[in-house]
Design a protein around this motif. Sequence first.
Motif, PDB file in Angstrom:
ATOM      1  N   HIS A 224       0.840  -1.128   0.107  1.00  0.00           N
ATOM      2  CA  HIS A 224      -0.106   0.065   0.058  1.00  0.00           C
ATOM      3  C   HIS A 224       0.757   1.262  -0.045  1.00  0.00           C
ATOM      4  N   PHE A 225       1.980   1.116  -0.704  1.00  0.00           N
ATOM      5  CA  PHE A 225       2.833   2.264  -0.938  1.00  0.00           C
ATOM      6  C   PHE A 225       3.249   3.026   0.417  1.00  0.00           C
TER       7      PHE A 225
ATOM      8  N   MET B   7      -7.953  -5.444  -8.704  1.00  0.00           N
ATOM      9  CA  MET B   7      -7.676  -4.359  -8.227  1.00  0.00           C
ATOM     10  C   MET B   7      -7.798  -3.461  -9.218  1.00  0.00           C
ATOM     11  N   HIS B  10     -11.105  -2.472  -8.591  1.00  0.00           N
ATOM     12  CA  HIS B  10     -10.957  -1.494  -7.331  1.00  0.00           C
ATOM     13  C   HIS B  10     -10.912  -0.002  -7.881  1.00  0.00           C
ATOM     14  N   TYR B  11      -9.708   0.152  -8.710  1.00  0.00           N
ATOM     15  CA  TYR B  11      -9.106   1.659  -8.861  1.00  0.00           C
ATOM     16  C   TYR B  11     -10.121   2.088  -9.838  1.00  0.00           C
ATOM     17  N   SER B  17     -16.600   6.731  -9.233  1.00  0.00           N
ATOM     18  CA  SER B  17     -17.129   7.514  -8.285  1.00  0.00           C
ATOM     19  C   SER B  17     -16.842   8.680  -7.965  1.00  0.00           C
ATOM     20  N   VAL B  18     -15.430   9.070  -8.210  1.00  0.00           N
ATOM     21  CA  VAL B  18     -14.972  10.650  -8.059  1.00  0.00           C
ATOM     22  C   VAL B  18     -15.949  11.312  -8.994  1.00  0.00           C
ATOM     23  N   HIS B  65     -16.326  -1.093  -4.548  1.00  0.00           N
ATOM     24  CA  HIS B  65     -15.259  -0.689  -3.978  1.00  0.00           C
ATOM     25  C   HIS B  65     -15.156  -0.906  -2.794  1.00  0.00           C
ATOM     26  N   GLY B  69     -12.471  -3.527  -0.708  1.00  0.00           N
ATOM     27  CA  GLY B  69     -11.418  -2.851   0.333  1.00  0.00           C
ATOM     28  C   GLY B  69     -11.724  -3.487   1.654  1.00  0.00           C
ATOM     29  N   LEU B  70     -12.966  -3.814   1.900  1.00  0.00           N
ATOM     30  CA  LEU B  70     -13.035  -4.450   3.230  1.00  0.00           C
ATOM     31  C   LEU B  70     -12.247  -5.995   3.243  1.00  0.00           C
ATOM     32  N   VAL B  72      -9.753  -6.850   1.420  1.00  0.00           N
ATOM     33  CA  VAL B  72      -8.246  -6.549   1.276  1.00  0.00           C
ATOM     34  C   VAL B  72      -8.006  -6.381   2.878  1.00  0.00           C
ATOM     35  N   ILE B  73      -8.518  -5.467   3.611  1.00  0.00           N
ATOM     36  CA  ILE B  73      -8.215  -5.270   5.211  1.00  0.00           C
ATOM     37  C   ILE B  73      -8.333  -6.720   5.920  1.00  0.00           C
TER      38      ILE B  73
END
Lengths: 255, 114
Positions: A224-225, B7, B10-11, B17-18, B65, B69-70, B72-73
Motif C-alpha cells: 500500500h505504498f 484491483m 477497485h481503482y 465514483s469521483v 469498491h 476494500g474490506l 483486502v483489510i
Amino acid sequence: MAQVSSIADEQVSTPLSSSKSILLRISKFNPQLDESSKFLEFTVPYEKWTTVLEAILDVKKHFDHSVAVRYSCRQATCGSCGMMINGKPKLACFTKISELDSDVVTVEPMNNFPVIRDLTVGFEKLFEKHQKIKPYLIRDDADMKSDEREFLQSPQEVEQYIQFANCIKCGLCNSACPTMATDSSFVGPQALAQAYRYVADSRDKGKDTRLNIIDESHGIWRCHFAGSCSQVCPKGVDPAMGIQFLRGYLLGFRS
Amino acid sequence: MKESTIMKIHYGTALASVGLVAVHILMRLTTGFADSLSYENVLANYQSIPYVIMLELILILLAVHGFNGLRVILLELKQGRVYEKAVSYGCVVAMIVLIGYGSRTIIMTNMGMV
Ligand code: HEM
Ligand code: SF4
Ligand code: FES
C-alpha cells in the motif's frame, strides 16, 4: 581478563579507556524458556567509529557471553546482522553509535520475523518467498556448455536491474513493512524487489511466469505504498520502486 | 478472478465514483440543504430516471469498491484457508445484499409503492 576459548579469537574491542560511553540495552529472549523478553543493560565505551555490532561483541567478550547475535562480514555485505536499533531496523555492523545521537542504544530482534534467541531471528520464510519468485535467469538455453560464450549485455541493459541486484537478503525491508506485520502470507518487499530484478534483466525470459506468481491474493497488491522498505534498505535497492514498476506491467502501463 | 483484475476494478470504481459523486453533490446544490432532504424532493429525485440511474451506478460502484476494500483489510488482518474463503464469499454476498437493499428503495418509489 581470561579469554574464553570457545569465543572466536577476534580483535573486537574498542579500548576500554575510551572517554565516552553509552548504555547498551540488549533484548534477551529464549522462546523455549521465557514467557517474555527482558533487557540486559551494559555501559559500553565507544569511539567515533565504533559500530553497534562492535559494542554488542564487546559485551559478549567482557560481560555476557550468552548474548545471541548473528554476524559474519562486518561490512554490510552478508546481510546477517539486521536488528532493531533504537526502534528502527538497521544493520548493526553498518550503524555507528556516534550517528545514533543518543546516550541509550536499545537493540532488539527484527520485527516481523520469528525470534530464535535474543537478537537472532529465523529467515526460513524470507528465503521461501525469495525462492518462490524464481530468483534466477529463466530461458531455455540457460545451461551453457563450456565452449559457449556468456550472454552479453550493454551497459544500458545492466543499468535496468543492477541496483536491484545489490540486495543482500538482510530482511530489513520485510521487517519495516507494515503489511508484513499482520499478513504473514504476504510475499514482501524483498522478494518483490528480486522479482523485478529478474524481470528487468534483458537475458531473462521469465517475466510472465514471475508476474503470475506475484499476482495473487497475498502478492504484490498487498503493498500500500508505505515506502518504509526503501527507507531502511542499507544497499539502496529501493524495493518500493521495483514494486511500482512490477505493478506497471500488471496494469498495462509497461510491457 | 485474478487479483490484478480485481484491483483494476477497485481503482476503476474509485475513479468513476469521483466523477459521479461530484455530479451528485452538484445536483444537491441546486436546492438549499434542508429542502434537499424534504420528503417531496427526495421522492421527485427518485422518480427522475436519469438521476436514478446515476444513483444506482454510484451505489454499485461504491459497494463493489467498499466491500473489496474490506476484503483486502480482512485478508491482511488474519490468514487461513477457511477464513480467507469466508471473507471472500462473505464480501461478495454482503455487496449483493447492499446493492439489492439500495435498489429496492428506488424500485419501490418508481412503482408508486411509497
Ligand atoms: C471516490 C473516492 C475514492 C477513491 C478515489 C478511492 C480510492 C481507493 C484506492 C486507490 C484504494 C487502494 C489503496 C491501496 O491499495 O492502498 C482504496 C482502498 C479502499 N477503499 Fe477507497 N476510494 C474512494 C472512496 C471509497 C469509499 C466511499 C469507500 C467506502 C465505501 C472506500 C473504501 C475503501 C476501502 C475499505 C479500501 C481498502 C483499504 C486499503 O486498501 O487501504 N473507498 N480506495
Ligand atoms: S532489499 Fe534492501 S533491505 Fe531488503 S533484503 Fe535486500 S538489501 Fe536488505
Ligand atoms: S555482519 Fe554482514 S551485514 Fe552486518
